[in-house]
Design a protein around this motif. Structure first.
Motif, PDB file in Angstrom:
ATOM      1  N   PRO A  49       0.805  -1.226   0.000  1.00  0.00           N
ATOM      2  CA  PRO A  49       0.000   0.000   0.000  1.00  0.00           C
ATOM      3  C   PRO A  49       0.833   1.269   0.000  1.00  0.00           C
ATOM      4  CG  PRO A  49      -0.046  -1.047   2.164  1.00  0.00           C
ATOM      5  CD  PRO A  49       0.616  -2.014   1.233  1.00  0.00           C
ATOM      6  N   ALA A  50       2.099   1.177   0.412  1.00  0.00           N
ATOM      7  CA  ALA A  50       2.971   2.351   0.459  1.00  0.00           C
ATOM      8  C   ALA A  50       4.026   2.313  -0.633  1.00  0.00           C
ATOM      9  CB  ALA A  50       3.641   2.453   1.828  1.00  0.00           C
ATOM     10  N   SER A  51       3.803   1.563  -1.703  1.00  0.00           N
ATOM     11  CA  SER A  51       4.818   1.461  -2.749  1.00  0.00           C
ATOM     12  C   SER A  51       5.077   2.828  -3.384  1.00  0.00           C
ATOM     13  CB  SER A  51       4.382   0.466  -3.825  1.00  0.00           C
ATOM     14  OG  SER A  51       3.285   0.971  -4.567  1.00  0.00           O
ATOM     15  N   PRO A  52       6.340   3.131  -3.707  1.00  0.00           N
ATOM     16  CA  PRO A  52       6.654   4.443  -4.287  1.00  0.00           C
ATOM     17  C   PRO A  52       5.862   4.753  -5.548  1.00  0.00           C
ATOM     18  CG  PRO A  52       8.666   3.375  -3.549  1.00  0.00           C
ATOM     19  CD  PRO A  52       7.564   2.361  -3.408  1.00  0.00           C
ATOM     20  N   ALA A  53       5.685   3.765  -6.431  1.00  0.00           N
ATOM     21  CA  ALA A  53       4.927   4.018  -7.658  1.00  0.00           C
ATOM     22  C   ALA A  53       3.438   4.097  -7.383  1.00  0.00           C
ATOM     23  CB  ALA A  53       5.214   2.930  -8.692  1.00  0.00           C
ATOM     24  N   GLY A  54       2.942   3.233  -6.509  1.00  0.00           N
ATOM     25  CA  GLY A  54       1.522   3.252  -6.192  1.00  0.00           C
ATOM     26  C   GLY A  54       1.066   4.586  -5.645  1.00  0.00           C
ATOM     27  N   ARG A  55       1.947   5.260  -4.935  1.00  0.00           N
ATOM     28  CA  ARG A  55       1.583   6.528  -4.297  1.00  0.00           C
ATOM     29  C   ARG A  55       1.467   7.683  -5.287  1.00  0.00           C
ATOM     30  NH1 ARG A  55       5.888   7.250   0.241  1.00  0.00           N
ATOM     31  NH2 ARG A  55       4.609   9.043   0.822  1.00  0.00           N
ATOM     32  N   VAL A  56       1.986   7.520  -6.514  1.00  0.00           N
ATOM     33  CA  VAL A  56       1.891   8.607  -7.494  1.00  0.00           C
ATOM     34  C   VAL A  56       1.061   8.221  -8.709  1.00  0.00           C
ATOM     35  CG1 VAL A  56       4.119   9.542  -6.769  1.00  0.00           C
ATOM     36  CG2 VAL A  56       4.037   7.983  -8.718  1.00  0.00           C
ATOM     37  N   ALA A  57       0.531   6.984  -8.746  1.00  0.00           N
ATOM     38  CA  ALA A  57      -0.258   6.522  -9.886  1.00  0.00           C
ATOM     39  C   ALA A  57      -1.672   7.074  -9.826  1.00  0.00           C
ATOM     40  CB  ALA A  57      -0.294   4.995  -9.911  1.00  0.00           C
ATOM     41  N   HIS A  58      -2.312   7.171 -10.988  1.00  0.00           N
ATOM     42  CA  HIS A  58      -3.727   7.506 -11.019  1.00  0.00           C
ATOM     43  C   HIS A  58      -4.559   6.381 -10.411  1.00  0.00           C
ATOM     44  CE1 HIS A  58      -2.097  10.190 -14.188  1.00  0.00           C
ATOM     45  NE2 HIS A  58      -3.068  11.006 -13.804  1.00  0.00           N
ATOM     46  N   ALA A  59      -4.116   5.144 -10.598  1.00  0.00           N
ATOM     47  CA  ALA A  59      -4.817   3.990 -10.026  1.00  0.00           C
ATOM     48  C   ALA A  59      -3.788   3.016  -9.479  1.00  0.00           C
ATOM     49  CB  ALA A  59      -5.675   3.298 -11.087  1.00  0.00           C
ATOM     50  N   HIS A  60      -3.983   2.587  -8.230  1.00  0.00           N
ATOM     51  CA  HIS A  60      -3.109   1.602  -7.601  1.00  0.00           C
ATOM     52  C   HIS A  60      -3.943   0.377  -7.273  1.00  0.00           C
ATOM     53  CE1 HIS A  60      -0.402   0.386  -3.949  1.00  0.00           C
ATOM     54  NE2 HIS A  60      -0.352  -0.479  -4.950  1.00  0.00           N
ATOM     55  N   LEU A  61      -3.657  -0.724  -7.960  1.00  0.00           N
ATOM     56  CA  LEU A  61      -4.325  -1.992  -7.698  1.00  0.00           C
ATOM     57  C   LEU A  61      -3.476  -2.738  -6.679  1.00  0.00           C
ATOM     58  CD1 LEU A  61      -5.256  -3.006 -11.361  1.00  0.00           C
ATOM     59  CD2 LEU A  61      -6.415  -1.429  -9.800  1.00  0.00           C
ATOM     60  N   GLN A  62      -3.935  -2.769  -5.467  1.00  0.00           N
ATOM     61  CA  GLN A  62      -3.162  -3.360  -4.381  1.00  0.00           C
ATOM     62  C   GLN A  62      -3.469  -4.845  -4.298  1.00  0.00           C
ATOM     63  OE1 GLN A  62      -3.535  -1.308  -0.601  1.00  0.00           O
ATOM     64  NE2 GLN A  62      -2.839  -3.132   0.489  1.00  0.00           N
ATOM     65  N   ALA A  63      -2.648  -5.643  -4.985  1.00  0.00           N
ATOM     66  CA  ALA A  63      -2.872  -7.085  -5.046  1.00  0.00           C
ATOM     67  C   ALA A  63      -1.587  -7.753  -5.500  1.00  0.00           C
ATOM     68  CB  ALA A  63      -4.008  -7.420  -6.022  1.00  0.00           C
ATOM     69  N   GLY A  64      -1.547  -9.078  -5.373  1.00  0.00           N
ATOM     70  CA  GLY A  64      -0.403  -9.840  -5.836  1.00  0.00           C
ATOM     71  C   GLY A  64      -0.331  -9.890  -7.348  1.00  0.00           C
TER      72      GLY A  64
END
Length: 398
Positions: A49-64
């Motif tokens: 949930p705190a991934s560097p890319a996820g934090r700046v993406a328009h959409a972050h799919l938090q899954a494996g």
């Protein structure tokens, strides 16, 4: 051929073109910044949930990465998908490729994920590499021990090794069994340790039409198996050696039918000959200097290959040194003391310094926290400033 995915064009459902990436680390973050600068929407698949890319993406799919529902959602959301690290499951890329353009392909990534396959492929492409042997069982152990030309050597796990992890030095055949046991008797590659003069790398970008461009050759210094310093132009590599390395990297990319950004690492040996070490199917730490020293960075090249945009040869407009910034810099008061940020004010007061921090929430020794690019009018001046920065940060000189 897939038509170019233009950043200003919405589809029939009114969606802005979206570029997706598997992996939420710093390479994904810098790719997203380049994509957003060109006007694309972005999506990341990463479980953190705190991934560097996820934090700046328009959409972050938090899954494996192998979650079928998440892959289906990413395939429906993104118009094209890439990866930011080579250990993403190749099958996830193949699954996505049934629904959306994916580059690099799962087959290309699978070659780079396994050291034995990788070295065999490099050799088949006509590029020399260090002598090696597979070691997967007792028979392979005995066969490798019976080849004195492989010693002294390095025993490396066939998969999942990076930044010096999963490696053991083996001085002779008598040490091999113990080193293999220390690595959990996992499938390994035994590689002859070569007499190196310098380490270097080449980053190429190849489009779906076979067009290929490259960044200038980078000279690299590793400490503890982790890249510490990159210098471009390479002070200790001749123009002929650089030209040969670029040609070899392009030959490997063509043999892979590669689409995307590919880094090939090389050794220049004591006798001046050149051998390939390994390759990474993504942008590479040694190419970070291009963000400030070139008119097209390695991350914009990744966007262009993914979206089918024109590949124009990058131009380096300034000599550059890149310093890798590990979490150790936050613990200069001792590992038992609270972390403390380095003196960025003094560092940024030096001419030509460009600081890139990756947005990671906590510093740990050995963790890549950012990099510092130093650019200037000439290579001597850039190196002098870089050495000043090393002194301020407590990094050893180079």
């Amino acid at each position: 051929m897939i038509p170019p995915l233009l950043p200003a064009a919405a589809d029939l459902q009114g969606r802005a073109p979206t570029l997706g990436v598997l992996g939420g680390g710093q390479l994904g973050r810098m790719f997203l910044h380049a994509a957003q600068q060109l006007g694309y929407e972005t999506a990341v698949l990463d479980p953190d949930p705190a991934s560097p890319a996820g934090r700046v993406a328009h959409a972050h799919l938090q899954a494996g990465y192998e979650d079928p529902q998440a892959l289906q959602r990413l395939g429906g959301l993104a118009h094209a998908v890439t990866t930011e690290f080579e250990n993403v499951p190749a099958m996830a890329l193949k699954t996505l490729a049934a629904h959306v353009p994916v580059s690099p392909s799962g087959d290309a990534v699978a070659v780079c994920q396994h050291r034995a396959r990788e070295k065999a492929f490099i050799q088949a492409a006509g590029v020399p590499c260090a002598p090696f042997a597979d070691l997967v069982d007792e028979t392979g152990l005995a066969a490798a021990a019976a080849r004195p030309e492989l010693f002294p050597g390095l025993l490396k796990t066939a998969t999942l090794g990076y930044d010096g992890k999963g490696q053991r030095t083996v001085n002779g055949a008598a040490d091999l069994a113990a080193a293999w046991a220390d690595l959990g008797r996992a499938p390994c590659v035994l590689e002859k340790r070569l007499d190196l003069r310098v380490e270097c790398s080449v980053i190429v970008a190849r489009g779906r039409d076979g067009a290929c461009v490259h960044l200038p050759l980078q000279q690299n210094l590793h400490r503890g198996g982790i890249l510490a310093v990159t210098q471009v132009p390479a002070p200790d590599v001749s123009p002929g050696q650089a030209q040969a390395a670029v040609a070899a990297a392009e030959r490997i990319a063509a043999a892979l039918d590669y689409v995307g950004v590919l880094c090939v690492e090389f050794f220049v040996l004591a006798d001046g000959s050149l051998v390939a070490n390994e390759m990474a199917p993504r942008p590479h730490n040694s190419g970070h200097y291009s963000m400030d020293a070139c008119d097209i960075s390695q991350f914009e090249l990744q966007v262009r290959t993914l979206a089918g945009l024109p590949l124009t040869p990058p131009r380096q407009h300034s000599p550059a040194v890149m310093l890798n910034l590990l979490g150790d810099l936050w613990f200069r008061d001792g590992a038992d003391r609270p972390p403390r940020s380095p003196d960025w004010i003094s560092v940024l007061a030096l001419p030509g310094t460009r600081l890139h921090l990756y947005g990671k929430t906590d510093a740990r020794p050995g963790r890549k926290m950012g990099h510092l690019n130093i650019i200037g009018a000439d290579a001597a001046q850039v190196r002098a400033v870089a050495l000043q920065a090393c002194d301020l940060l407590g990094l050893p000189p180079f």
